[in-house]
Structures are given as C-alpha cells and as structure tokens.
Design an enzyme around this catalytic site. Structure first.
Site, PDB file in Angstrom:
ATOM      1  N   ASP A  24       0.783  -1.249   0.000  1.00  0.00           N
ATOM      2  CA  ASP A  24       0.000   0.000   0.000  1.00  0.00           C
ATOM      3  C   ASP A  24       0.814   1.299   0.000  1.00  0.00           C
ATOM      4  O   ASP A  24       0.503   2.234   0.766  1.00  0.00           O
ATOM      5  CB  ASP A  24      -0.971   0.018   1.199  1.00  0.00           C
ATOM      6  CG  ASP A  24      -2.001  -1.103   1.148  1.00  0.00           C
ATOM      7  OD1 ASP A  24      -1.910  -1.953   0.256  1.00  0.00           O
ATOM      8  OD2 ASP A  24      -2.896  -1.124   2.012  1.00  0.00           O
ATOM      9  N   LYS A 126      -7.086  -4.876  -3.151  1.00  0.00           N
ATOM     10  CA  LYS A 126      -7.894  -5.379  -2.031  1.00  0.00           C
ATOM     11  C   LYS A 126      -8.786  -4.274  -1.508  1.00  0.00           C
ATOM     12  O   LYS A 126      -8.468  -3.093  -1.663  1.00  0.00           O
ATOM     13  CB  LYS A 126      -6.974  -5.884  -0.913  1.00  0.00           C
ATOM     14  CG  LYS A 126      -6.068  -4.783  -0.375  1.00  0.00           C
ATOM     15  CD  LYS A 126      -5.042  -5.327   0.594  1.00  0.00           C
ATOM     16  CE  LYS A 126      -4.128  -4.255   1.086  1.00  0.00           C
ATOM     17  NZ  LYS A 126      -4.795  -3.165   1.839  1.00  0.00           N
ATOM     18  N   CYS A 171      -2.032  -2.895   7.511  1.00  0.00           N
ATOM     19  CA  CYS A 171      -1.955  -3.794   6.358  1.00  0.00           C
ATOM     20  C   CYS A 171      -0.680  -4.629   6.333  1.00  0.00           C
ATOM     21  O   CYS A 171      -0.708  -5.793   5.910  1.00  0.00           O
ATOM     22  CB  CYS A 171      -2.162  -3.001   5.078  1.00  0.00           C
ATOM     23  SG  CYS A 171      -3.886  -2.447   4.958  1.00  0.00           S
TER      24      CYS A 171
END
Ligand code: VGL
Ligand code: ZN
Length: 224
Positions: A24, A126, A171
């Site tokens: 990310d 995601k 994450c």
C-alpha cells in the site's frame, strides 16, 4: 514492546523463490494524503533499493494496492454521524472507521510517484467489496475472500516472503500474520515500514503478536 527489544536477523541471502511484498505505498497514506502515515514517504527510496536486490536475484516483487469504491463501509463518511477514528466493529469492518482513502482511480489511490513500479511482477488489489475491508494482502477481513496472492506465490514455489510498506500496524501486520497461516516463512523489514498507532499502543501490540507468531524481523542492512 519496543523496536529496541526485537531480535534482528542478519546475513539474509536472497533466492529466486523469495518474494518481496510492498504494501500500500499509495498517495493517501503519505504525508498530505487523506490517511497519512507519519514519514510514510521516507521509506520510498529504501524500498526501491531493496526491490532492486530482489530483481537482481530474479525473486518476485508484488505490490498491494488498497482499492476502495467510494461507498466503502470502512469510511466514516458512509455512516451518518460517525467520524474517522470512531470505534466501529461489525462484520468485516473495523475496529475503527477511516477517512475516505484510496478511492478507485483517484490520485490518492495511485502509488507514490517515486516508487519504482516497473519491476513489480504483480499488483494485488484489495478492499473493493463495499461491505468488506481488507487489511491483509491475502484474505479480506471476512477471513473468507481471498485476493489470490497465496495461490500466486505458491505457483511460483515461493517459500519466504519479505514484507515492507504501509501501514506497519494495519496492512503490513495483517499481511505478515496471514502469510504465516498460508505456510510462508515471513520476514518483516522493520526500517521499511511506518505505523499509524491508532488506537495508541497498536504498533507495540502488532510487534508483540508478530514475535509470538514466529515472524522474523530484519533491517535493510540485513540483506547481503
Ligand atoms: C490501511 C487502514 C485502512 C493500510 C488501509 O494500508 O494499512 N489502513 N486501509
Ligand atoms: Zn483502506
């Protein structure tokens, strides 16, 4: 649990069946973004250097990308009267609500412009189901919806995965923990990640859980 008390493994030699998972590294998680992680931009250069090492060894490089529709239920804005940071735990959303972030196709959802994307073998998205959040790059928070990352890595005969990126306690943490459950040997690159620490203490808790899970901590300098 502090960084100082962690055991750091040195002398890591990379092989073709290793994989680097860059989590990310998107504009909304950078200073100035909508869900900024403090100093998130300062790890871009280091991640590029490590990725270059993986590329030279013909190891895999995977980027994950938080990829929400604007009606995503992890956004406080989609719950009248609620605010970012409010506690909220229902089904596959929580433990807190977030500001709108990483909305599909917006500037905030794009990778940091200095991140080298060209050497990535795959990009795993995601968080695209409106009612399910996904912190892990492997399985969404319903613990059922797989992203395909595990199958992808297994088809490449990957044994060890190395995690870096944002955010340490969300994450990256979730990806590392699931990585163990999927049977990978998991390494967490401590100086190539930054945390949110919401609620306070979340980073320390994440580190402790990872120690207990048998995850190995490394630094940039651990790679030979
Ligand atoms: C993340 C909160 C919400 C992360 C993503 O990338 O750590 N955190 N969505
Ligand atoms: Zn998100």
């Amino acid at each position: 649990m502090d960084f100082e008390n962690l055991n750091i493994e040195k002398g890591i030699n990379l092989f073709q069946n290793d994989a680097l998972i860059i989590v990310d590294m998107q504009n909304d998680f950078m200073p100035g973004g909508s869900l900024p992680v403090e100093e998130g931009d300062q790890i871009v250069g280091g991640i590029n250097s490590i990725a270059e090492l993986f590329r030279k060894k013909k190891a895999s490089i995977i980027l994950t990308q938080d990829w929400h529709p604007k009606e995503h239920l992890s956004f406080a804005s989609n719950h009248p009267g609620m605010h970012p940071g409010d506690e909220y735990q229902t089904g596959a959303i929580g433990p807190i609500l977030w500001p709108d972030h990483c909305v599909q196709n917006t500037h905030g959802s794009k990778f940091h412009e200095d991140l080298k994307k060209e050497h990535a073998n795959a990009i795993i998205r995601k968080g695209y189901h409106p009612e399910i959040d996904s912190y892990s790059g492997f399985v969404e928070n319903d613990k059922k919806s797989e992203t395909g990352l595990a199958g992808y890595l297994k088809s490449l005969k990957t044994k060890r995965i190395f995690i870096c990126g944002l955010a340490l306690d969300y994450c990256c943490f979730a990806t590392a923990m699931d990585g163990v459950d999927f049977g990978f040997k998991v390494y967490f690159i401590l100086d190539l990640t930054k945390g949110i620490d919401l609620p306070t203490g979340n980073i320390a808790n994440a580190l402790e859980s990872m120690v207990n899970k048998g995850i190995v901590f490394v630094l940039k300098e651990s790679f030979t």
